[in-house]
Motif scaffolding. Sequence first.
Motif, PDB file in Angstrom:
ATOM      1  N   LEU A 124      25.127  29.657 -20.278  1.00  0.00           N
ATOM      2  CA  LEU A 124      23.841  30.289 -20.613  1.00  0.00           C
ATOM      3  C   LEU A 124      23.549  30.178 -22.108  1.00  0.00           C
ATOM      4  O   LEU A 124      22.544  30.712 -22.581  1.00  0.00           O
ATOM      5  N   TYR A 125      24.405  29.484 -22.826  1.00  0.00           N
ATOM      6  CA  TYR A 125      24.246  29.457 -24.295  1.00  0.00           C
ATOM      7  C   TYR A 125      22.947  28.762 -24.698  1.00  0.00           C
ATOM      8  O   TYR A 125      22.241  29.230 -25.588  1.00  0.00           O
ATOM      9  N   ASP A 126      22.614  27.670 -24.016  1.00  0.00           N
ATOM     10  CA  ASP A 126      21.399  26.917 -24.380  1.00  0.00           C
ATOM     11  C   ASP A 126      20.127  27.714 -24.122  1.00  0.00           C
ATOM     12  O   ASP A 126      19.090  27.421 -24.693  1.00  0.00           O
ATOM     13  N   LYS A 137      17.299  33.754 -10.397  1.00  0.00           N
ATOM     14  CA  LYS A 137      18.221  34.764  -9.853  1.00  0.00           C
ATOM     15  C   LYS A 137      19.677  34.470 -10.236  1.00  0.00           C
ATOM     16  O   LYS A 137      20.432  35.356 -10.604  1.00  0.00           O
ATOM     17  N   GLY A 138      20.035  33.182 -10.131  1.00  0.00           N
ATOM     18  CA  GLY A 138      21.417  32.776 -10.420  1.00  0.00           C
ATOM     19  C   GLY A 138      21.764  33.008 -11.883  1.00  0.00           C
ATOM     20  O   GLY A 138      22.872  33.442 -12.208  1.00  0.00           O
ATOM     21  N   MET A 139      20.798  32.691 -12.766  1.00  0.00           N
ATOM     22  CA  MET A 139      21.045  32.904 -14.212  1.00  0.00           C
ATOM     23  C   MET A 139      21.205  34.396 -14.503  1.00  0.00           C
ATOM     24  O   MET A 139      22.080  34.810 -15.261  1.00  0.00           O
ATOM     25  N   LYS A 140      20.352  35.210 -13.862  1.00  0.00           N
ATOM     26  CA  LYS A 140      20.451  36.665 -14.091  1.00  0.00           C
ATOM     27  C   LYS A 140      21.821  37.167 -13.642  1.00  0.00           C
ATOM     28  O   LYS A 140      22.455  37.962 -14.309  1.00  0.00           O
ATOM     29  N   LYS A 141      22.242  36.668 -12.468  1.00  0.00           N
ATOM     30  CA  LYS A 141      23.526  37.137 -11.932  1.00  0.00           C
ATOM     31  C   LYS A 141      24.666  36.736 -12.868  1.00  0.00           C
ATOM     32  O   LYS A 141      25.573  37.526 -13.127  1.00  0.00           O
TER      33      LYS A 141
END
Length: 309
Positions: A124-126, A137-141
């Motif tokens: 998620l750094y970028d 949804k996947g990124m939030k999780k």
Amino acid sequence: MTENYILEIKDLKKKFGSFAALKGINLKVNRGEIIGLLGPNGAGKTTTIKIITGLLKADSGEINIFGENIISGLPTWIKEKIGVVFEESNLYYRLSAYDNLLFFARINGINKTKVEELLKEYKLYDVRKKAVKNFSKGMKKRLMICRSLLAEPEILILDEATGGLDPISAEIIRQKISKLKAEGKTVLLSTHYLEEADRLCDRVAFINQGSLIALDKPSVFKQNLKQDFIELKFAYDNYSLNKADLKKELSVLLKKGEEYKVEKDSFYLKIFIEEEVFNRLNKIAAQYKLLELKKREGDLQEVFKQINS
Ligand SMILES: Nc1ncnc2c1ncn2[C@@H]1O[C@H](COP(=O)(O)OP(=O)(O)OP(=O)(O)O)[C@@H](O)[C@H]1O
């Protein structure tokens, strides 16, 4: 309590009004183990997790974590050792991913290098400067998991970590859960998926309608599913209505050589069961009162029947 158990739950009961959501759950979790709570919608998985994490109070029963009885509330030193990820998001949607983590890190006196490490590790750094409201949804999780790991907890509790995610996001999360185990963390996760439980968990607790109806290694479950009969004991309150409906549902699943029988006020199904059938039964269990799910050793008569069918 025995020292090896990092978490021990004894006869946990919880009612909402007159509805019994938990009817006496017993579970012992070893240090470094991944335990799956497997069960259909409304089984009582989230309620169990909420009680363990101090969000709900049980009506009766006992919970020991790190040897401490916590039924009357979680002391801060234990809270710090438990990371939790619930189904619902606990993120600030208007803030960026980075600021979300930084906010929680500051409250808990955690260095921002830990925030950066986690963002990198969870890919998620970028996108760290993007507002969370624009995340999938996947990124939030994944970000919620990062948040739960900030304080380097010893126990991680995940409620439906992969539910409703696309296959790639779900896969990233499963890989991370395996890695956490390799790092020695204890993980308690709830899921609807036998396949996921099989891949990740050392043991699986199958929960239905507030009761733990089976506890075993997933390999044993899967093996049993393929090679043995499983006996399911249902109960029905409203005989004429439930029995007819349940029979109809189950008869679709029955193959040659399989049978069901009604005994007193219970309903037994002897079925040579495969995974798709198990998943279907999982749904049926949500609608009807599945009291017990147990392996039946194939006796000679059954072996004979199988050979002949
Ligand atoms: N606050 C509440 N008030 C009333 N009933 C509740 C409350 N919380 C849960 N329940 C009920 O308790 C039962 C167990 O719910 P729980 O959320 O623990 O199930 P679950 O196994 O986590 O299901 P799911 O897989 O759908 O999340 C359900 O019938 C639910 O409707």
